[in-house]
Every structure is written in C-alpha cells, then in structure tokens.
Motif scaffolding. Structure first.
Motif, PDB file in Angstrom:
ATOM      1  N   VAL A  37       0.853  -1.184   0.000  1.00 24.90           N
ATOM      2  CA  VAL A  37       0.000   0.000   0.000  1.00 24.90           C
ATOM      3  C   VAL A  37       0.890   1.236   0.000  1.00 24.90           C
ATOM      4  O   VAL A  37       1.788   1.357   0.842  1.00 24.90           O
ATOM      5  N   LEU A  38       0.649   2.135  -0.954  1.00 26.74           N
ATOM      6  CA  LEU A  38       1.367   3.405  -1.010  1.00 26.74           C
ATOM      7  C   LEU A  38       0.410   4.532  -0.653  1.00 26.74           C
ATOM      8  O   LEU A  38      -0.619   4.708  -1.314  1.00 26.74           O
ATOM      9  N   ASP A  39       0.729   5.273   0.385  1.00 28.28           N
ATOM     10  CA  ASP A  39      -0.102   6.406   0.807  1.00 28.28           C
ATOM     11  C   ASP A  39       0.560   7.684   0.313  1.00 28.28           C
ATOM     12  O   ASP A  39       1.449   8.229   0.956  1.00 28.28           O
ATOM     13  N   VAL A  40       0.107   8.159  -0.851  1.00 25.86           N
ATOM     14  CA  VAL A  40       0.735   9.336  -1.458  1.00 25.86           C
ATOM     15  C   VAL A  40      -0.129  10.556  -1.130  1.00 25.86           C
ATOM     16  O   VAL A  40      -0.681  11.222  -2.009  1.00 25.86           O
ATOM     17  N   CYS A  41      -0.235  10.817   0.153  1.00 31.01           N
ATOM     18  CA  CYS A  41      -1.069  11.926   0.623  1.00 31.01           C
ATOM     19  C   CYS A  41      -0.411  12.554   1.844  1.00 31.01           C
ATOM     20  O   CYS A  41      -0.046  11.838   2.782  1.00 31.01           O
ATOM     21  N   PRO A  42      -0.258  13.873   1.862  1.00 29.05           N
ATOM     22  CA  PRO A  42       0.366  14.518   3.021  1.00 29.05           C
ATOM     23  C   PRO A  42      -0.468  14.413   4.295  1.00 29.05           C
ATOM     24  O   PRO A  42       0.062  14.526   5.394  1.00 29.05           O
ATOM     25  N   GLN A  43      -1.790  14.191   4.156  1.00 31.72           N
ATOM     26  CA  GLN A  43      -2.618  14.023   5.347  1.00 31.72           C
ATOM     27  C   GLN A  43      -2.419  12.651   5.980  1.00 31.72           C
ATOM     28  O   GLN A  43      -2.652  12.480   7.183  1.00 31.72           O
ATOM     29  N   ILE A  74       6.715   7.888   2.424  1.00 32.70           N
ATOM     30  CA  ILE A  74       6.809   8.451   1.077  1.00 32.70           C
ATOM     31  C   ILE A  74       7.694   9.700   1.081  1.00 32.70           C
ATOM     32  O   ILE A  74       8.455   9.934   0.142  1.00 32.70           O
ATOM     33  N   GLY A  75       7.614  10.481   2.154  1.00 30.93           N
ATOM     34  CA  GLY A  75       8.471  11.662   2.261  1.00 30.93           C
ATOM     35  C   GLY A  75       9.939  11.297   2.324  1.00 30.93           C
ATOM     36  O   GLY A  75      10.793  11.973   1.750  1.00 30.93           O
ATOM     37  N   GLY A  76      10.241  10.201   3.027  1.00 30.31           N
ATOM     38  CA  GLY A  76      11.626   9.752   3.096  1.00 30.31           C
ATOM     39  C   GLY A  76      12.131   9.291   1.742  1.00 30.31           C
ATOM     40  O   GLY A  76      13.269   9.582   1.351  1.00 30.31           O
ATOM     41  N   TYR A  77      11.277   8.577   1.007  1.00 34.72           N
ATOM     42  CA  TYR A  77      11.668   8.128  -0.327  1.00 34.72           C
ATOM     43  C   TYR A  77      11.895   9.314  -1.261  1.00 34.72           C
ATOM     44  O   TYR A  77      12.915   9.376  -1.964  1.00 34.72           O
ATOM     45  N   PHE A  78      10.966  10.259  -1.268  1.00 34.98           N
ATOM     46  CA  PHE A  78      11.138  11.437  -2.124  1.00 34.98           C
ATOM     47  C   PHE A  78      12.393  12.219  -1.729  1.00 34.98           C
ATOM     48  O   PHE A  78      13.108  12.735  -2.594  1.00 34.98           O
ATOM     49  N   GLN A  79      12.648  12.302  -0.425  1.00 37.13           N
ATOM     50  CA  GLN A  79      13.840  13.016   0.037  1.00 37.13           C
ATOM     51  C   GLN A  79      15.101  12.368  -0.528  1.00 37.13           C
ATOM     52  O   GLN A  79      16.062  13.056  -0.884  1.00 37.13           O
ATOM     53  N   ALA A 115       4.242   4.670   4.069  1.00 39.37           N
ATOM     54  CA  ALA A 115       3.346   5.564   4.792  1.00 39.37           C
ATOM     55  C   ALA A 115       3.294   6.960   4.177  1.00 39.37           C
ATOM     56  O   ALA A 115       4.259   7.441   3.577  1.00 39.37           O
ATOM     57  N   GLY A 116       2.155   7.609   4.365  1.00 40.96           N
ATOM     58  CA  GLY A 116       2.001   8.995   3.949  1.00 40.96           C
ATOM     59  C   GLY A 116       2.828   9.921   4.825  1.00 40.96           C
ATOM     60  O   GLY A 116       3.330   9.525   5.879  1.00 40.96           O
ATOM     61  N   ASP A 117       2.932  11.185   4.387  1.00 48.51           N
ATOM     62  CA  ASP A 117       3.851  12.086   5.088  1.00 48.51           C
ATOM     63  C   ASP A 117       3.522  13.544   4.761  1.00 48.51           C
ATOM     64  O   ASP A 117       3.452  13.910   3.586  1.00 48.51           O
ATOM     65  N   PRO A 118       3.332  14.404   5.784  1.00 50.77           N
ATOM     66  CA  PRO A 118       3.096  15.829   5.512  1.00 50.77           C
ATOM     67  C   PRO A 118       4.285  16.510   4.836  1.00 50.77           C
ATOM     68  O   PRO A 118       4.140  17.595   4.269  1.00 50.77           O
ATOM     69  N   LEU A 119       5.447  15.856   4.873  1.00 48.15           N
ATOM     70  CA  LEU A 119       6.624  16.401   4.203  1.00 48.15           C
ATOM     71  C   LEU A 119       6.396  16.569   2.701  1.00 48.15           C
ATOM     72  O   LEU A 119       7.060  17.385   2.047  1.00 48.15           O
ATOM     73  N   LEU A 120       5.434  15.830   2.146  1.00 44.85           N
ATOM     74  CA  LEU A 120       5.132  15.948   0.719  1.00 44.85           C
ATOM     75  C   LEU A 120       4.807  17.385   0.323  1.00 44.85           C
ATOM     76  O   LEU A 120       5.197  17.836  -0.754  1.00 44.85           O
ATOM     77  N   MET A 172       2.061  17.755  -8.292  1.00 44.67           N
ATOM     78  CA  MET A 172       3.054  16.896  -8.936  1.00 44.67           C
ATOM     79  C   MET A 172       3.145  15.532  -8.259  1.00 44.67           C
ATOM     80  O   MET A 172       3.283  14.503  -8.927  1.00 44.67           O
ATOM     81  N   TYR A 173       3.014  15.495  -6.921  1.00 41.74           N
ATOM     82  CA  TYR A 173       3.114  14.187  -6.276  1.00 41.74           C
ATOM     83  C   TYR A 173       1.895  13.321  -6.575  1.00 41.74           C
ATOM     84  O   TYR A 173       1.988  12.098  -6.602  1.00 41.74           O
ATOM     85  N   THR A 174       0.732  13.953  -6.833  1.00 43.41           N
ATOM     86  CA  THR A 174      -0.437  13.179  -7.251  1.00 43.41           C
ATOM     87  C   THR A 174      -0.234  12.634  -8.660  1.00 43.41           C
ATOM     88  O   THR A 174      -0.607  11.489  -8.964  1.00 43.41           O
ATOM     89  N   GLN A 175       0.363  13.428  -9.534  1.00 45.27           N
ATOM     90  CA  GLN A 175       0.658  12.951 -10.884  1.00 45.27           C
ATOM     91  C   GLN A 175       1.648  11.785 -10.843  1.00 45.27           C
ATOM     92  O   GLN A 175       1.529  10.828 -11.621  1.00 45.27           O
ATOM     93  N   ILE A 176       2.613  11.850  -9.929  1.00 47.60           N
ATOM     94  CA  ILE A 176       3.565  10.747  -9.768  1.00 47.60           C
ATOM     95  C   ILE A 176       2.824   9.472  -9.359  1.00 47.60           C
ATOM     96  O   ILE A 176       3.125   8.376  -9.843  1.00 47.60           O
ATOM     97  N   ALA A 177       1.832   9.622  -8.476  1.00 47.75           N
ATOM     98  CA  ALA A 177       1.036   8.472  -8.040  1.00 47.75           C
ATOM     99  C   ALA A 177       0.204   7.916  -9.185  1.00 47.75           C
ATOM    100  O   ALA A 177       0.174   6.704  -9.424  1.00 47.75           O
ATOM    101  N   LEU A 178      -0.469   8.798  -9.922  1.00 42.57           N
ATOM    102  CA  LEU A 178      -1.331   8.347 -11.015  1.00 42.57           C
ATOM    103  C   LEU A 178      -0.526   7.686 -12.130  1.00 42.57           C
ATOM    104  O   LEU A 178      -1.000   6.744 -12.771  1.00 42.57           O
ATOM    105  N   ALA A 179       0.686   8.183 -12.357  1.00 45.90           N
ATOM    106  CA  ALA A 179       1.532   7.606 -13.407  1.00 45.90           C
ATOM    107  C   ALA A 179       1.930   6.173 -13.098  1.00 45.90           C
ATOM    108  O   ALA A 179       2.271   5.411 -14.007  1.00 45.90           O
TER     109      ALA A 179
END
Length: 340
Positions: A37-43, A74-79, A115-120, A172-179
């Motif tokens: 499960v990927l939570d691509v949401c800052p909330q 997800i924030g750690g991965y993007f970082q 996990a999701g992350d407000p860092l997004l 942009m992070y939502t587009q990354i998820a949809l892609a």
C-alpha cells in the motif's frame, strides 16, 4: 505487480475510508498474496488507519515511522530522490516500507505500507521545479513522474498487488502516483460537485474537453503519451454513501443519474480510457457505513476483523449492530472482489 489507485480531484467522497476497507477486504480474500500500500497523501489518513487509528495510537505510530533513520515514509523516499532525481541506481525501497500488522493486529498480516507524510507538501515545489527543468536530451518531467514507477520496479518481485491512495489534488506528487497506476477507482457522492469532479478527472488525466489548445500541449495526458508511459484506466466508479442521500431527497437520485449519463457518453467516445464497456458494469454502489464506519475509522479496525457489540470510541461506548456490520462486510467484499 498489479497496481490500482484511488483518486478523485474532489475531496469528501469517502475515498480513504473506502480504500481502507476495500484493501483490507482484498488482503483477507487473498491471504496468500503479498500486498503493498502506497499512501501518497500529506494528510496520511490511510496510514493512520492501518497503523491503529485514533483509538490505537495510529498517529503516534506514524510519527515513529517518520522519526526513523531515513524516514520510513513516502516523504523519506522522495527526500532520497531529490539530490539525484534522474538516477535510479541504488534504489532500496525496503528501507521505506513498514508492516502495519506489527502496530495494528486488526489489519491483515500480508499488507506492507509506504506511509504517507506531511513532508510531501514541503517537497512539492522542489519536485515541480525538478520536473520542469530544461536539460538537453532528458525528459525531466517523465523522469520525475516515474519516481513511484521506479520504486515499484525495484521491489516488483516481492509483491503481487499494489494499492495507491492519493491526495484530492493534481499536484506533482499526485501525478507521480497516477503515473504508477494501471487501474483507478473513482469514488463519487450524490452531489453536483461530484459530477463536476468526474468531468474534471477526465480533463486532468485524459485531456478531454479542455477549454483551449494551450492546455493540450502541456497537460498530463500529452506528457504521458510523449514519454511512452501508459495512462491508468478507470476501473470502478464507486457511488459512495448512497443511503445517506437517496432516502432523503429525490434530487440526489437525479444527480446520480446525471453522473451515469456523463460516464456513458465518455465510455462511448473514449473506450480506451476505461476497463469496462458499459456504465452498468463499471459502477459499484456503496451504502453508507453508518455507525460501524465511524467506529472503524476511529479504531483503525476494518470490517473484516471488527466484532459487533459495545466498543470504545473517544471514551464513550458505541454499539455496533451485527446486521449492520455484516451488511458492511458484504459491501466491501463485493467491492474488493472487483479490483482484479
């Protein structure tokens, strides 16, 4: 790995609750399968639910993941991608993935979580800037929008299915998820804004009915095609919380009929964007979960493992009726059975 996402550009459609219940039902139905499960949401609401909910330290458990070395989210991965956004060498996805069952025994043990992350939200500007950087011979946007595709490719052999919960936006992070998605579940509710939300979704993802050719040159649809990345297909339109609306006013029935009418035209004109060839086969009707849904959200307990009776929520005892719980289980099992 098969990848299905939950998205609607409109908030308030019950997307995360539906994702939580549907994913847990699917994991129970497929106990021998490995599910990510990927939570691509800052909330990070889905992450909090999987990690225990309000009553069982879901928020604290999420903060624990954020505080671990490398930030297990997800924030750690993007970082980790920001310093070398176009380089996929040395990706190590497992370092960012957690096991929700070890924090919350109510969820199936075969689930894993990014996990999701407000860092997004803090990363959003930097990610967008990188995506629009002009580098000769490099499609920067395609490289950045593929960050989650890279992540899934790097751990593909470890998982059978992946579910992605997204933010109600088109950042942009939502587009990354949809892609990264192959299929989409679009939850809607019986209001005019949901009807507009479906129309907006078709414009944002597939470039349909854009107000000007100017938008057509640089939209998500055009860029995905130019990069050779396949677009996700609408797989299920979930008419959510039906009893909350239909039993109270006939006008809501008219709105739902309007949504079906709009979808019918879209399917006929652009069948390549859907996995179904008729609206009737693409719609799943979801009744409101009522008290059991509130308890599930508060306790991080999906219907597949919830017990009926008197349960504690915010210091109060709340009664969950067995017939209502059984009905909700049947609803989410029917939804999950349609994912693949």
């Amino acid at each position: 790995m098969k990848v299905l996402g939950f998205w609607n550009n409109k908030g308030g459609t019950g997307k995360t609750s539906l994702a939580f219940q549907g994913i847990c039902a699917f994991a129970t139905q497929n106990a021998d399968k490995r599910i990510l499960v990927l939570d691509v949401c800052p909330q990070a609401n889905l992450s909090e639910l999987l990690l225990g909910g309000q009553e069982n330290s879901g928020g604290l458990n999420l903060l624990t993941l954020h505080g671990e070395a490398g930030r297990r989210s997800i924030g750690g991965y993007f970082q980790s991608r920001l310093p070398k956004p176009f380089d996929t060498t040395g990706l190590a996805p497992n370092g960012f993935i957690s096991v929700p069952h070890s924090y919350n025994p109510a969820v199936p043990p075969n689930l894993r979580l990014l996990a999701g992350d407000p860092l997004l939200e803090l990363q959003a500007n930097a990610v967008s800037t990188l995506a629009n950087t002009q580098i000769p011979g490099t499609d920067s946007w395609a490289k950045v929008v593929s960050w989650l595709r890279d992540f899934l490719a790097a751990c593909d052999e470890h998982y059978d299915y992946c579910f992605i919960d997204t933010n109600p936006s088109f950042s942009m992070y939502t587009q990354i998820a949809l892609a990264a998605c192959e299929r989409l579940v679009l939850p809607v509710t019986a209001d005019d804004s949901s009807r507009r939300g479906i129309q907006n979704a078709m414009s944002l993802i597939y470039g349909l009915k854009l107000p000007s050719e100017v938008y057509a040159q640089h939209n998500f649809h055009s860029r995905m095609l130019a990069a050779g990345i396949p677009l996700p297909k609408v797989h299920i339109v979930a008419k959510n919380r039906l009893t909350q609306y239909i039993n109270t006013a006939k006008s809501y029935t008219a709105v739902l009929s309007g949504i079906a009418h709009d979808l019918d035209a879209m399917v006929k004109d652009n069948p390549e964007y859907f996995t179904f060839d008729s609206v009737a086969s693409g719609i799943e009707e979801i009744k409101d979960f009522q008290t059991a849904g509130v308890v599930a959200f508060a306790r991080g307990t999906p219907f597949v493992s919830m017990q009926s009776g008197s349960l504690s929520v915010a210091g109060q005892r709340v009664k969950v009726d067995k017939p209502q719980l059984d009905q909700n289980r049947d609803i989410v099992h029917a939804l999950a059975a349609r994912f693949w």
